[in-house]
Design an enzyme around this catalytic site. Structure first.
Site, mmCIF file in Angstrom:
data_model
loop_
_atom_site.group_PDB
_atom_site.id
_atom_site.type_symbol
_atom_site.label_atom_id
_atom_site.label_comp_id
_atom_site.label_asym_id
_atom_site.label_seq_id
_atom_site.Cartn_x
_atom_site.Cartn_y
_atom_site.Cartn_z
ATOM 1 N N HIS A 16 36.809 11.996 25.152
ATOM 2 C CA HIS A 16 36.142 12.751 26.220
ATOM 3 C C HIS A 16 36.020 11.858 27.456
ATOM 4 O O HIS A 16 35.057 11.103 27.611
ATOM 5 C CB HIS A 16 34.754 13.209 25.760
ATOM 6 C CG HIS A 16 34.086 14.158 26.718
ATOM 7 N ND1 HIS A 16 33.715 15.436 26.374
ATOM 8 C CD2 HIS A 16 33.735 14.024 28.020
ATOM 9 C CE1 HIS A 16 33.165 16.030 27.405
ATOM 10 N NE2 HIS A 16 33.167 15.180 28.429
ATOM 11 N N HIS A 18 37.306 12.162 31.810
ATOM 12 C CA HIS A 18 37.944 12.997 32.835
ATOM 13 C C HIS A 18 38.821 12.134 33.731
ATOM 14 O O HIS A 18 38.363 11.105 34.240
ATOM 15 C CB HIS A 18 36.878 13.684 33.681
ATOM 16 C CG HIS A 18 36.070 14.688 32.937
ATOM 17 N ND1 HIS A 18 36.315 16.035 32.997
ATOM 18 C CD2 HIS A 18 35.015 14.531 32.091
ATOM 19 C CE1 HIS A 18 35.440 16.677 32.234
ATOM 20 N NE2 HIS A 18 34.648 15.781 31.670
ATOM 21 N N ARG A 71 45.965 14.641 47.219
ATOM 22 C CA ARG A 71 46.719 15.620 48.001
ATOM 23 C C ARG A 71 48.184 15.737 47.622
ATOM 24 O O ARG A 71 48.858 16.656 48.074
ATOM 25 C CB ARG A 71 46.603 15.277 49.491
ATOM 26 C CG ARG A 71 45.169 15.308 49.962
ATOM 27 C CD ARG A 71 45.043 15.362 51.444
ATOM 28 N NE ARG A 71 43.677 15.667 51.826
ATOM 29 C CZ ARG A 71 43.308 16.010 53.049
ATOM 30 N NH1 ARG A 71 44.217 16.106 54.006
ATOM 31 N NH2 ARG A 71 42.050 16.265 53.314
ATOM 32 N N ASP A 139 41.961 21.781 31.442
ATOM 33 C CA ASP A 139 40.579 22.219 31.488
ATOM 34 C C ASP A 139 40.382 23.272 32.585
ATOM 35 O O ASP A 139 40.928 23.152 33.678
ATOM 36 C CB ASP A 139 39.761 20.947 31.769
ATOM 37 C CG ASP A 139 38.329 21.161 32.138
ATOM 38 O OD1 ASP A 139 37.524 21.267 31.220
ATOM 39 O OD2 ASP A 139 38.016 21.175 33.342
ATOM 40 N N GLY A 171 32.800 21.774 33.925
ATOM 41 C CA GLY A 171 32.090 22.273 35.089
ATOM 42 C C GLY A 171 30.692 22.757 34.759
ATOM 43 O O GLY A 171 30.190 22.585 33.650
ATOM 44 N N HIS A 198 33.483 21.994 26.727
ATOM 45 C CA HIS A 198 32.162 21.385 26.901
ATOM 46 C C HIS A 198 31.111 22.444 26.567
ATOM 47 O O HIS A 198 31.257 23.613 26.940
ATOM 48 C CB HIS A 198 31.930 20.982 28.355
ATOM 49 C CG HIS A 198 32.763 19.845 28.855
ATOM 50 N ND1 HIS A 198 34.117 19.760 28.683
ATOM 51 C CD2 HIS A 198 32.401 18.745 29.580
ATOM 52 C CE1 HIS A 198 34.560 18.650 29.265
ATOM 53 N NE2 HIS A 198 33.540 18.024 29.822
ATOM 54 N N GLU A 201 25.186 20.770 27.013
ATOM 55 C CA GLU A 201 24.850 19.626 27.865
ATOM 56 C C GLU A 201 23.726 20.077 28.814
ATOM 57 O O GLU A 201 22.561 19.808 28.576
ATOM 58 C CB GLU A 201 26.091 19.173 28.626
ATOM 59 C CG GLU A 201 25.891 17.959 29.520
ATOM 60 C CD GLU A 201 27.116 17.661 30.372
ATOM 61 O OE1 GLU A 201 27.173 16.533 30.896
ATOM 62 O OE2 GLU A 201 27.997 18.523 30.543
ATOM 63 N N ASP A 279 32.974 9.807 29.427
ATOM 64 C CA ASP A 279 32.878 10.953 30.331
ATOM 65 C C ASP A 279 33.517 10.667 31.703
ATOM 66 O O ASP A 279 34.699 10.935 31.892
ATOM 67 C CB ASP A 279 31.420 11.402 30.458
ATOM 68 C CG ASP A 279 31.283 12.870 30.863
ATOM 69 O OD1 ASP A 279 32.310 13.566 30.946
ATOM 70 O OD2 ASP A 279 30.148 13.324 31.069
#
Length: 333
Positions: A16, A18, A71, A139, A171, A198, A201, A279
């Site tokens: 886990h 990101h 970008r 995700d 999110g 997720h 939380e 995380d």
């Protein structure tokens, strides 16, 4: 060997973490200068200070600015390479990394194919340079529409066999229950992608129940608030659904008041399947190694418990059976 030296040296798996949330302040400054984006600070030290977690709104602000600076496909490859370099430095030999491609498509119209190719160039580079592996959990940001979630599911399915091994949901939980994205998860699961949302939380047991019932979760990101519902704890225990626990993140986001009050010992005492993760490491001023050191110090865990939790991560990984067996052998050496 001391416990600290054991933790630093041991091979690790992270389930886990990101990709966007692992962007270093130095890298963000580089990207901002590349694209002429004005940041809240114009030095690395200033950005480090700005990165320091204040509250959930600030956390979202940091995430938005990182996305604003990503970008091109080359930018995505850069953050992936630097992430993998940091994983290698901690002897993290396999990472299952959450990535939210629709955000980069919506903001900068970077196609899914270009995003995936960029990540895969970084994955191949890390395999050659460091002998480590990484897979993607594609995700949905749960505040996206149901329709956009379905687009993301189609992308994830297209990425199967090209590094994508799971479908996730992240999110803001508040106001965005798991059931909202059931159509996307039904589509992804029908194609053979495991479900790793997720839940539990910022919202309590109802979110975890939704992830289990509506999304048929194979693993739960966080899940720590299951302790508020004994029936849910029993369900998770009976089914041995792995929980991707991120202790420092839980403290920073005020899921728990302090690490000493974290429910980790309760989860373990209840017989739940727990893994340890970081995380969004730079945003919470942590690393996976720091997480291991923190729980060992706070809860008095010795090598036996550290090894148990470490093997939990190996066994909960979504690698093919032969690769998982090889990984388990490496951990046992």
């Amino acid at each position: 060997m001391t416990l600290e030296s054991f933790i630093r040296a041991m091979p690790k798996v992270e389930l886990h973490v990101h990709l966007e949330g692992s962007t270093r302040p130095e890298t963000l400054l580089k990207l901002a200068r590349r694209h002429g984006v004005t940041l809240p600070a114009d030095t690395v030290e200033g950005l480090r200070k700005w990165y320091e977690f204040r509250d959930f709104d600030h956390f979202i602000d940091v995430y938005i600015i990182i996305s604003h600076c990503l970008r091109t496909a080359d930018d995505i490859e850069l953050i992936a390479r630097e992430f993998l370099e940091g994983q290698a430095a901690q002897n993290i030999i396999h990472s299952e990394v959450t990535y939210t491609p629709y955000s980069q498509y919506a903001k900068h119209r970077i196609s899914w194919n270009d995003q995936l190719a960029a990540v895969n160039r970084a994955r191949e580079w890390a395999a050659r340079e460091y002998g480590i592996s990484m897979t993607l959990t594609v995700d949905i940001a749960r505040n996206e529409s149901t329709e956009d979630g379905l687009i993301t599911a189609e992308w994830a399915i297209e990425g199967m066999g090209q590094g994508v091994t799971a479908f996730g949901l992240g999110g803001p939980e508040v106001g965005n229950p798991p059931e909202k994205h059931k159509p996307a998860f039904d589509r992804a699961r029908a194609a053979g992608l495991p479900s790793v949302p997720h839940a539990g939380e910022m919202v309590g047991p109802a979110s975890v129940w939704g992830a289990l019932r509506a999304l048929k979760a194979d693993r739960i990101g966080h899940g720590v608030r299951c302790v508020e519902d004994p029936a849910l704890v029993e369900e998770l225990r009976a089914r041995q659904i792995p929980l991707e626990v991120c202790p420092t993140s839980n403290v920073c986001l005020k899921v728990v008041p302090s690490l000493a009050e974290h429910p980790l010992p309760k989860l373990l005492d209840a017989g739940l399947y727990v893994t340890i993760n970081s995380d969004d490491p730079p945003m919470f001023n942590t690393t996976l190694t720091d997480e291991w050191l923190a729980i060992a110090t706070t809860f008095g865990y010795e090598i036996e418990m550290i090894e148990k939790l470490s093997f939990n991560a190996v066994r909960a990984s979504l690698l093919p059976a032969n690769e998982k067996a090889d990984l388990e052998r490496r951990f046992g050496e």
